[in-house]
Design a protein around this motif. Structure first.
Motif, PDB file in Angstrom:
ATOM      1  N   UNK A 196       0.859  -1.187   0.000  1.00 15.00           N
ATOM      2  CA  UNK A 196       0.000   0.000   0.000  1.00 15.00           C
ATOM      3  C   UNK A 196       0.893   1.234   0.000  1.00 15.00           C
ATOM      4  N   UNK A 197       0.612   2.159  -0.919  1.00  8.37           N
ATOM      5  CA  UNK A 197       1.335   3.428  -0.983  1.00  8.37           C
ATOM      6  C   UNK A 197       0.299   4.541  -1.045  1.00  8.37           C
ATOM      7  N   UNK A 198       0.413   5.514  -0.146  1.00  2.75           N
ATOM      8  CA  UNK A 198      -0.496   6.657  -0.149  1.00  2.75           C
ATOM      9  C   UNK A 198      -0.353   7.381  -1.488  1.00  2.75           C
ATOM     10  N   UNK A 199      -1.469   7.870  -2.056  1.00  2.47           N
ATOM     11  CA  UNK A 199      -1.385   8.554  -3.352  1.00  2.47           C
ATOM     12  C   UNK A 199      -0.381   9.709  -3.381  1.00  2.47           C
ATOM     13  N   UNK A 200      -0.196  10.398  -2.258  1.00  2.00           N
ATOM     14  CA  UNK A 200       0.767  11.513  -2.217  1.00  2.00           C
ATOM     15  C   UNK A 200       2.188  11.065  -2.520  1.00  2.00           C
ATOM     16  N   UNK A 201       2.505   9.803  -2.213  1.00  3.10           N
ATOM     17  CA  UNK A 201       3.882   9.321  -2.308  1.00  3.10           C
ATOM     18  C   UNK A 201       4.110   8.393  -3.500  1.00  3.10           C
ATOM     19  N   UNK A 202       3.118   8.204  -4.341  1.00  3.97           N
ATOM     20  CA  UNK A 202       3.286   7.320  -5.498  1.00  3.97           C
ATOM     21  C   UNK A 202       4.247   7.931  -6.499  1.00  3.97           C
ATOM     22  N   UNK A 203       4.901   7.048  -7.270  1.00  6.14           N
ATOM     23  CA  UNK A 203       5.853   7.495  -8.279  1.00  6.14           C
ATOM     24  C   UNK A 203       7.284   7.575  -7.772  1.00  6.14           C
ATOM     25  N   UNK A 204       7.535   7.044  -6.571  1.00  7.66           N
ATOM     26  CA  UNK A 204       8.874   7.052  -5.989  1.00  7.66           C
ATOM     27  C   UNK A 204       9.509   5.671  -5.930  1.00  7.66           C
ATOM     28  N   UNK A 205       8.878   4.669  -6.547  1.00 15.52           N
ATOM     29  CA  UNK A 205       9.429   3.313  -6.535  1.00 15.52           C
ATOM     30  C   UNK A 205       9.414   2.667  -5.159  1.00 15.52           C
ATOM     31  N   UNK A 206       8.460   3.057  -4.318  1.00 14.91           N
ATOM     32  CA  UNK A 206       8.454   2.570  -2.939  1.00 14.91           C
ATOM     33  C   UNK A 206       8.156   1.084  -2.821  1.00 14.91           C
ATOM     34  N   UNK A 207       7.291   0.529  -3.683  1.00 11.35           N
ATOM     35  CA  UNK A 207       7.026  -0.920  -3.596  1.00 11.35           C
ATOM     36  C   UNK A 207       8.311  -1.700  -3.827  1.00 11.35           C
ATOM     37  N   UNK A 208       9.061  -1.333  -4.816  1.00 11.24           N
ATOM     38  CA  UNK A 208      10.333  -2.009  -5.112  1.00 11.24           C
ATOM     39  C   UNK A 208      11.318  -1.823  -3.967  1.00 11.24           C
ATOM     40  N   UNK A 209      11.406  -0.621  -3.457  1.00 11.07           N
ATOM     41  CA  UNK A 209      12.371  -0.347  -2.389  1.00 11.07           C
ATOM     42  C   UNK A 209      12.006  -1.079  -1.097  1.00 11.07           C
ATOM     43  N   UNK A 210      10.708  -1.196  -0.815  1.00 14.65           N
ATOM     44  CA  UNK A 210      10.300  -1.947   0.378  1.00 14.65           C
ATOM     45  C   UNK A 210      10.628  -3.424   0.219  1.00 14.65           C
ATOM     46  N   UNK A 211      10.394  -3.973  -0.980  1.00 14.55           N
ATOM     47  CA  UNK A 211      10.728  -5.379  -1.217  1.00 14.55           C
ATOM     48  C   UNK A 211      12.234  -5.595  -1.076  1.00 14.55           C
ATOM     49  N   UNK A 212      13.033  -4.718  -1.652  1.00 17.72           N
ATOM     50  CA  UNK A 212      14.487  -4.842  -1.542  1.00 17.72           C
ATOM     51  C   UNK A 212      14.937  -4.799  -0.079  1.00 17.72           C
ATOM     52  N   UNK A 213      14.313  -3.944   0.715  1.00 17.95           N
ATOM     53  CA  UNK A 213      14.671  -3.841   2.132  1.00 17.95           C
ATOM     54  C   UNK A 213      14.225  -5.063   2.916  1.00 17.95           C
ATOM     55  N   UNK A 214      13.134  -5.679   2.490  1.00 18.02           N
ATOM     56  CA  UNK A 214      12.592  -6.837   3.206  1.00 18.02           C
ATOM     57  C   UNK A 214      13.386  -8.111   2.951  1.00 18.02           C
ATOM     58  N   UNK A 215      13.916  -8.278   1.755  1.00 17.75           N
ATOM     59  CA  UNK A 215      14.549  -9.555   1.396  1.00 17.75           C
ATOM     60  C   UNK A 215      15.611 -10.007   2.399  1.00 17.75           C
ATOM     61  N   UNK A 216      16.520  -9.141   2.859  1.00 19.71           N
ATOM     62  CA  UNK A 216      17.512  -9.623   3.829  1.00 19.71           C
ATOM     63  C   UNK A 216      16.921  -9.950   5.205  1.00 19.71           C
ATOM     64  N   UNK A 217      15.699  -9.500   5.465  1.00 21.21           N
ATOM     65  CA  UNK A 217      15.063  -9.738   6.758  1.00 21.21           C
ATOM     66  C   UNK A 217      14.227 -11.017   6.787  1.00 21.21           C
ATOM     67  N   UNK A 218      13.991 -11.597   5.612  1.00 21.54           N
ATOM     68  CA  UNK A 218      13.224 -12.845   5.557  1.00 21.54           C
ATOM     69  C   UNK A 218      14.050 -13.979   6.152  1.00 21.54           C
ATOM     70  N   UNK A 219      13.406 -14.948   6.803  1.00 15.27           N
ATOM     71  CA  UNK A 219      14.161 -16.101   7.308  1.00 15.27           C
ATOM     72  C   UNK A 219      14.884 -16.810   6.165  1.00 15.27           C
ATOM     73  N   UNK A 220      16.053 -17.376   6.458  1.00 18.66           N
ATOM     74  CA  UNK A 220      16.833 -18.081   5.432  1.00 18.66           C
ATOM     75  C   UNK A 220      16.055 -19.228   4.809  1.00 18.66           C
ATOM     76  N   UNK A 221      15.097 -19.785   5.550  1.00 20.05           N
ATOM     77  CA  UNK A 221      14.323 -20.923   5.042  1.00 20.05           C
ATOM     78  C   UNK A 221      13.360 -20.520   3.928  1.00 20.05           C
ATOM     79  N   UNK A 222      13.060 -19.227   3.788  1.00 18.24           N
ATOM     80  CA  UNK A 222      12.136 -18.770   2.742  1.00 18.24           C
ATOM     81  C   UNK A 222      12.902 -18.672   1.428  1.00 18.24           C
ATOM     82  N   UNK A 223      12.460 -19.453   0.445  1.00 15.97           N
ATOM     83  CA  UNK A 223      13.119 -19.474  -0.864  1.00 15.97           C
ATOM     84  C   UNK A 223      12.235 -18.939  -1.988  1.00 15.97           C
ATOM     85  N   UNK A 224      10.944 -18.738  -1.685  1.00 11.34           N
ATOM     86  CA  UNK A 224      10.000 -18.262  -2.690  1.00 11.34           C
ATOM     87  C   UNK A 224       8.992 -17.309  -2.052  1.00 11.34           C
ATOM     88  N   UNK A 225       8.523 -16.364  -2.851  1.00 18.91           N
ATOM     89  CA  UNK A 225       7.432 -15.498  -2.442  1.00 18.91           C
ATOM     90  C   UNK A 225       6.259 -15.724  -3.372  1.00 18.91           C
TER      91      UNK A 225
END
Length: 180
Positions: A110-139
């Motif tokens: 979810x991205x507030x309309x005021x903040x759309x167009x900043x690539x936030x979905x991609x950046x949140x996913x990139x930030x999340x990947x190292x925080x996922x448990x090592x056992x997770x191999x697929x999303x």
């Protein structure tokens, strides 16, 4: 992690925000943003909302990444470590049940309309990947086929369309997967 928003309300800007893991006491802010964005959607069927209880569970037991400006939450991405739950998107993709614990649902972006167009979905996913448990191999993820914005973001983040079916009480959805 500090980020700079280059657009606010569709106009050039330079506003600093913080991308970080949300805490359980911030669940009401996540819930409020979800409801605010959903209420303003021209096609509310594109997004199925969660309860405060589910959001609190995702934050406490799985993962939620948020983008904050002070106390204002402007975007979030939730993950659900489903394990053997029949709600695991792997179950709908024909993945053998023994492999389900290696899958996580990328549940809501979810991205507030005021903040759309900043690539936030991609950046949140990139930030999340190292925080996922090592056992997770697929999303796994779902997207309304009628929602070109979310679909484009998911595909740009490396998800692929694996199936199409009715979900969430009759809503048409693509099922997507991403190998980590």
């Amino acid at each position: 992690m500090e980020l700079i928003l280059h657009k606010v309300c569709g106009h050039p800007a330079q506003q600093a925000v913080t991308l970080r893991r949300c805490t359980p006491d911030e669940a009401p802010a996540v819930y409020a943003l979800q409801n605010e964005v959903h209420a303003a959607m021209p096609h509310p069927e594109w997004f199925v909302t969660d309860t405060l209880e589910h959001i609190t569970g995702y934050i406490a037991d799985s993962l939620c990444i948020g983008v904050w400006q002070g106390s204002r939450l402007g975007a979030y991405l939730t993950f659900y470590y489903c394990g053997q739950s029949p709600h695991n998107y792997a179950a709908f993709l024909g993945v053998p049940q023994a492999e389900w614990p290696h899958w996580a649902n990328a549940d809501s972006a979810v991205v507030h309309p005021d903040w759309r167009g900043n690539g936030l979905q991609r950046r949140m996913l990139e930030a999340a990947l190292p925080l996922l448990p090592e056992s997770i191999t697929h999303l796994g993820a779902t997207v309304s086929p009628a929602n070109p914005y979310s679909l484009s973001n998911a595909l740009a983040c490396g998800f692929t369309i694996r199936a199409r079916r009715e979900m969430y009480g009759g809503f048409d959805r693509y099922l997507l997967a991403k190998e980590l």
